[in-house]
Design a protein around this motif. Sequence first.
Motif, PDB file in Angstrom:
ATOM      1  N   UNK A 106       0.801  -1.333   0.001  1.00  0.00           N
ATOM      2  CA  UNK A 106      -0.061   0.060   0.001  1.00  0.00           C
ATOM      3  C   UNK A 106       1.037   1.229   0.096  1.00  0.00           C
ATOM      4  N   UNK A 107       1.786   1.382   0.650  1.00  0.00           N
ATOM      5  CA  UNK A 107       2.637   2.291   0.889  1.00  0.00           C
ATOM      6  C   UNK A 107       4.153   1.585   0.954  1.00  0.00           C
ATOM      7  N   UNK A 108       4.808   2.649   0.229  1.00  0.00           N
ATOM      8  CA  UNK A 108       6.267   2.140   0.138  1.00  0.00           C
ATOM      9  C   UNK A 108       7.058   3.460   0.462  1.00  0.00           C
ATOM     10  N   UNK A 109       8.122   3.133   1.226  1.00  0.00           N
ATOM     11  CA  UNK A 109       8.927   4.163   2.056  1.00  0.00           C
ATOM     12  C   UNK A 109      10.198   4.147   1.203  1.00  0.00           C
ATOM     13  N   UNK A 110      10.492   5.223   0.291  1.00  0.00           N
ATOM     14  CA  UNK A 110      11.652   5.174  -0.602  1.00  0.00           C
ATOM     15  C   UNK A 110      12.851   5.994  -0.001  1.00  0.00           C
ATOM     16  N   UNK A 111      12.529   6.639   1.252  1.00  0.00           N
ATOM     17  CA  UNK A 111      13.589   7.536   1.921  1.00  0.00           C
ATOM     18  C   UNK A 111      14.593   6.545   2.409  1.00  0.00           C
ATOM     19  N   UNK A 112      15.966   6.647   2.419  1.00  0.00           N
ATOM     20  CA  UNK A 112      16.593   5.882   2.714  1.00  0.00           C
ATOM     21  C   UNK A 112      17.042   4.381   2.314  1.00  0.00           C
ATOM     22  N   UNK A 113      16.136   4.233   0.932  1.00  0.00           N
ATOM     23  CA  UNK A 113      16.213   2.823   0.798  1.00  0.00           C
ATOM     24  C   UNK A 113      17.513   2.707  -0.256  1.00  0.00           C
ATOM     25  N   UNK A 114      18.316   1.485  -0.060  1.00  0.00           N
ATOM     26  CA  UNK A 114      19.208   1.313  -0.662  1.00  0.00           C
ATOM     27  C   UNK A 114      19.320   0.043  -1.464  1.00  0.00           C
ATOM     28  N   UNK A 115      18.092  -0.863  -1.498  1.00  0.00           N
ATOM     29  CA  UNK A 115      17.998  -1.995  -1.976  1.00  0.00           C
ATOM     30  C   UNK A 115      16.584  -2.304  -2.383  1.00  0.00           C
ATOM     31  N   UNK A 116      16.289  -3.499  -3.137  1.00  0.00           N
ATOM     32  CA  UNK A 116      14.959  -3.459  -3.571  1.00  0.00           C
ATOM     33  C   UNK A 116      14.124  -4.164  -2.450  1.00  0.00           C
ATOM     34  N   UNK A 117      12.809  -4.139  -2.543  1.00  0.00           N
ATOM     35  CA  UNK A 117      11.692  -4.763  -1.866  1.00  0.00           C
ATOM     36  C   UNK A 117      11.993  -6.282  -1.683  1.00  0.00           C
ATOM     37  N   UNK A 118      12.149  -6.644  -0.452  1.00  0.00           N
ATOM     38  CA  UNK A 118      12.157  -8.067  -0.254  1.00  0.00           C
ATOM     39  C   UNK A 118      11.074  -8.843   0.561  1.00  0.00           C
ATOM     40  N   UNK A 119      10.610  -9.702   0.231  1.00  0.00           N
ATOM     41  CA  UNK A 119       9.296 -10.744   0.737  1.00  0.00           C
ATOM     42  C   UNK A 119       9.782 -11.723   1.542  1.00  0.00           C
ATOM     43  N   UNK A 120       9.326 -11.355   2.768  1.00  0.00           N
ATOM     44  CA  UNK A 120       9.698 -12.412   3.781  1.00  0.00           C
ATOM     45  C   UNK A 120       8.927 -13.834   3.705  1.00  0.00           C
ATOM     46  N   UNK A 121       9.232 -14.836   4.600  1.00  0.00           N
ATOM     47  CA  UNK A 121       8.728 -15.990   4.178  1.00  0.00           C
ATOM     48  C   UNK A 121       7.262 -16.268   4.418  1.00  0.00           C
ATOM     49  N   UNK A 122       6.537 -15.432   5.120  1.00  0.00           N
ATOM     50  CA  UNK A 122       5.299 -15.289   5.399  1.00  0.00           C
ATOM     51  C   UNK A 122       4.465 -14.823   4.221  1.00  0.00           C
ATOM     52  N   UNK A 123       5.045 -14.129   3.224  1.00  0.00           N
ATOM     53  CA  UNK A 123       4.411 -13.517   2.160  1.00  0.00           C
ATOM     54  C   UNK A 123       4.252 -12.030   2.400  1.00  0.00           C
ATOM     55  N   UNK A 124       4.673 -11.480   3.360  1.00  0.00           N
ATOM     56  CA  UNK A 124       4.429 -10.093   3.766  1.00  0.00           C
ATOM     57  C   UNK A 124       5.833  -9.415   3.377  1.00  0.00           C
ATOM     58  N   UNK A 125       5.734  -8.237   2.762  1.00  0.00           N
ATOM     59  CA  UNK A 125       7.082  -7.578   2.499  1.00  0.00           C
ATOM     60  C   UNK A 125       8.013  -7.164   3.642  1.00  0.00           C
ATOM     61  N   UNK A 126       9.276  -6.715   3.542  1.00  0.00           N
ATOM     62  CA  UNK A 126       9.930  -6.279   4.641  1.00  0.00           C
ATOM     63  C   UNK A 126       9.383  -5.244   5.448  1.00  0.00           C
ATOM     64  N   UNK A 127       9.757  -4.782   6.541  1.00  0.00           N
ATOM     65  CA  UNK A 127       9.200  -3.804   7.512  1.00  0.00           C
ATOM     66  C   UNK A 127       9.263  -2.212   6.989  1.00  0.00           C
TER      67      UNK A 127
END
Length: 1394
Positions: A106-127
């Motif tokens: 829903x919301x993607x925080x791009x501030x301070x991001x240095x890598x692509x979005x990763x999906x964790x084991x439960x199917x929910x993206x990282x924090x």
Amino acid sequence: MYFPLGWPKYLTDPRQDSLSLQYVISSCDRMLFAVISDDTVSVWYSKPSVLIVSFTQSQEDVEKLGKYQLAEWKPDSSMIAVMTSKRYIVFFKVILDISVPNHNCLYVSMEGRRHAIRTETVGISDGCSIPAIKITPAAYMELPSSISCCICVRDELMVAMTDGSLLRVKWTATINDKASFNVFELNVSIDFQQTKAARPSEADGHVTMMEYSPIIGGYVLVMSSGRAMFVVPPSSRQENTSAQGVWVTDMKDASCLAINHRYRLMAFGCKSAIGVVYVINETEGTIEESHRLQISSKDYPDALTQTGAVHCMKWTPDGTALALCWRNGGFSLWSVFGSLLLCSLGGESFPDDGQRLFPHPIKSMEWALEGYQLWIVSEGTDRVEEDFVGVGLDSSRVMQLQFVKSALTVNPCSANHEHVFLQGEDKLYINIGDNCTSHHSSNFSHQQMSIGNKIWQIVPISHQYLSTNWPIRYSAVDKSGQYLAVAGKTGLAHYTFYTRKWKLFGNETQEKDLVVSGGMSWWKDFICVASYHITAQRDEIRCYPRNSKLDNTFAVAVKVPSQILLLNTYKDTLTVFCIDSHIMLFNLERKNLEPNPTIELKKVQEVSLNNFVPHPVCVTGLVLTLLRTEFGVRGQHSPRDSECLLLNVAGKLLMFQRDQSAPRVQEQSQKQTKSKPLPFATPSVVATNVENMWSTSRASQGKMQLLEALWLSCGTQGMKVWLPLYPKSEGKAQNFLSKRIMLPFGVDIYPLAVLFEDAVILGAASDATSYHGNVTKAQEQSKKNTHHLPFYTLERTSQIYLHHILRQLLRRNLGVNALDLARCCTELGYFPHVLELLLHEVLEAEATSKEPVPDPLLPRVVAFIMEFPEYLQTVVHCARKTEVALWPYLFSAVGNPKDLFEQCLMNEQLDTAASYLIILQNLERPATSRQHATLLLDKALEVSMWHLARDLVRFLKAIEPSDDDTPPITGSLRVNTSSGFTPGYPSPPITPPDTEGFQFSSVSNLSNLSRIRSSSVTGTDVQNVPPPKKKLSHTLSDNFLHSKKTSPKPKEEGTPDHMYIDMILCRHCRKLLESNRLRDIGYFSANIEGFQLVAWLRRERVRAAKVDDFVSAVRDLHHQFEWPLPILSYSVFQQLKDKTLSTPSLQSLSLLDSDMVNVGEHNNHLDYHQYLAGLRATISDPNLAQSDDIVLKPHIQKTEDSSLATVEASDNSSLLEYDEMTESNSFSDLLSPELEILSHEMANKGPRQSELELRYLLQILLEAGCLEWAIIISMVLRDVEAVIRTVNTASMTDTPLETVARMREGISYLELWADTECLGYKPFLHFIRKQIHVLGKLAEQAPPTLQLSSSPEEASDDAPLSPVMQTIRNDSETHTDNVKVTTPDAKPNECALA
């Protein structure tokens, strides 16, 4: 441990403004929150706190299934089970919405991001991004009875119903009959030995609340009747097993419960508004009470009746604090063993009217991730009246309270125990001294910490690191307080105070592969972390150097077999505790390799603790120290063999010592023996209910007892210190084993750090403040005004603990040990306060006891305090802070206050003796008080304690003669200060002890200020005198002032007591004057009220005020006022020497008048400067300094008070300015005569305050007619006009011939002294030779005349008229006949004399 900070926050769903929220619960990872209302299920994200999705059931479903009441998450956060009011369970699926772009976020925080979005084991993206999830109804099931509560047990639900059944429901909407049971079919006993087992009756009621603990091993149930039981469920591994129950002892009114898994505690909230915490006693097999959570009626009166029953309780995620709220509102926060951290019932936490509690009645609450927020759902308007501003909001909104917590909650390493170090979700708070904020070397001294400093060093965590690794789980500080380290979801970062910069991983992959799982600790310039490597899937110990880049290239990694839970360092040893209950010890060695240093970890020992630890999670603290229960001769064992291991297991402190009886391996292999330590023996229990422990590796010969002690924080039991007791070395010390003793004492703060050498405990506390702003009409109408909310601030607290230890030692008849301990702390600035606290607490406890004390401690405490020089001061300070009714008990132990007063006089403790006068005033008759006050007054005058003498005079004058027969006061004590004794008598400001000048505002006999300005304070050097106070702006004489005093008269002036006091004062003043202590006379008159100095001097001018030795008087004044003796420039000296033709007396200079330049034509202060310049100008020969004459070099003394332009010399030295560059006169030739004279004048002057005092005394002496002292002060000031005034006064007034003769004779001695010892006075004596001649003429006349000088030619045209003559002009016509009016160009306030 936990402290609220800042404003509470409200989370609003715009679609649910009118709905009443019922319940809030978090998922297992606390990233998602389910908020339940009557017909809606909403899912919120933790950080940032935003609404993700909500599901609202239709009106038909509400009528069929009922309203939503409770909810539970599935452990993997994939489902939510909601309980309704009509016996239904509705299951919702929580899945990722793949239709949403941006990686299903829903919301993607791009501030301070240095890598692509990763999906964790439960199917929910990282924090760092908020996932797009959706909830859909999956199934529902109907139960046979109404639902009272439910919990999630592993992968199933346990649902309690009103018919007593506990059903095990699977997430597939089926029932597990094997694990279900009914409480009415259980055999419940009073202990685990099945004593008096019986089934519950219907009177015991059904289950209203329950929780399950796998570590404790069963369910804890609260029944509707108020009783509570512990149920061991049937085993799933064995068949034909049934559940068994044990009643909780003495629990009759339970309303709610909360289980602490880490500490194995069961907390019950009661209907009586208190909380009771129970623990399982494994020895006796019973459930017994551990402690109570009860608000003190002293601090919070009427709290029990105002709050109602306990409604809800929740432990923090780390189990170190408990939040408790009441039915009528308000909440409190408690430590794990019962210390009150926060209570909203008092202070500024109240709303405006003070009748409502904050927060409003709470329905449900839940802690967020890492305990940084507390989510609260409150009740609505049906429980709170409508007239309260802001009502109606809390029922439809979720409130968040923000918290910071101590780093000891999750990372109890040794360095974190040495500082007050708190961590928040985005900031770190550390309290260190001001001298610790700069760069220091590694040998930082712990004593440099500022105890009184309460300023927080707030360090914002790097946003670049926090944006992708929230939340912060671990934090660590080094021993110096200069370096910090934090670890979040992945990776780590460290901060340096000196550079104010964070150091992060440069390689993003390395950061994401590293997860700190068991704590971190600084060792020298390395940060040691217990980590898990995701890519390699192994647990490691990693050490990163501080000064290198944060990269795995510079790190040292050591693989360990299992996950590390705790990590700590002690000297050069690293200790880790693993999840398999094994402890491993590593030796740390620093390698100074170029270009980057490295570290070597070598495993030296591994110990299994499976037999002593019920579960690895229960181990909350791990410390390796040198503490031992008994000590033999020092040096008998090596440091490695003397080590012991302290383990905190669920609040029980276990001590593992080295087994000295174990076989030595060195007999087999000597090389291996050196590195192989002895095994640990069976542990012993040191203490219970332990929350934190402090020990240090520092050593100090002066404070061995404090440094080798073990400090424990024990909740409601306060603190405990395990103190070593050393025997006296009397030749048999080798056969004596000194032991330790456990001493408990209460504290008023929550301890977070212990300063061992300073004997101080440091802590933190939160305080609430309400800010009232302007409320708009729109806010009132919409009821969205929240100005009543409290704002929480954080402050550092401290407390002295030394007096508690001394009291416990004295109670146990260990006075020798108490004396040794106290003597090593005497250099502490607050040690007298420690003795005072010790005496006061024992006195209050014993004197107010309703029953007789069989073994009173007060005599032992008094005997102990008598060993210190602060004994007299301690007793009187304690007495004055205690009620008068307790004085008889106190002085029965310390002795008669009159004897103590006499001891103070003998020891010259006059301020302490003055305090004893207050005691005598209330215990003895006024005659006794007057007698002792008179003795003290004599002593105070003798040692020049003027402020004390002033107060004693007022005290004596306030005693009425009629009071001598009145009985002593036995009621309340008069409110007096330590230095002011007269009740109702106005007290002027007391001069501080370090005041350099007279207190002119207190002097009663001042003359006209205009006289001082026009006649004394003249010349360019004192033109910038600050304007005086208005009190000095009018002319005062003795009689005028006496009639105008505004202070009330304590008694009539003619009483014998008043005359006796005046006689004492006059006698002392006469003694001062006879010893030439003129400055002390100034202080004396400035501080003693009612003493008429001018009148007394006028009476004594031919007796005590006469001067027998002018030379000694001049020397004494120079010394008293720090006024330098005059210096004589080399050129002026050479000119005078040539003119006098080696004549030793200045009288010969009168024969050379015609040769001098402008000598005597204008006898004023400026012409004296011109005269000196003329002497300098007559020297034209540049080779004069090269003559064969003897050059005198002055003996210069440099003092702290002397400046570059001030020269002080001894009385016997010749004061000449010797030019060290006489061999080459190029520099001296450049000096103009005016510049040289200015430099001499600056060097000849003393402090500005001294000049003001001298001129003030000159005015007083002239008004009193003490012309001998007046001429001496005029010569010390080298003020020509003052000399003229003095001579004019002697000429025009009825001055005794003997006085004038002594003045002329004294000046003759001064001339001889100037010739032989102080040549600096020669120019001034030569310049005033005409006034000296006038004195000689006056001395030859009998009777003296009013003529000013012998001839008109000798009189100065600009000579000022003395103030005495101005007075005579107004009174006598004969005087005005001799006065000639000045010319128009004369200066104001100056007259020319015929």
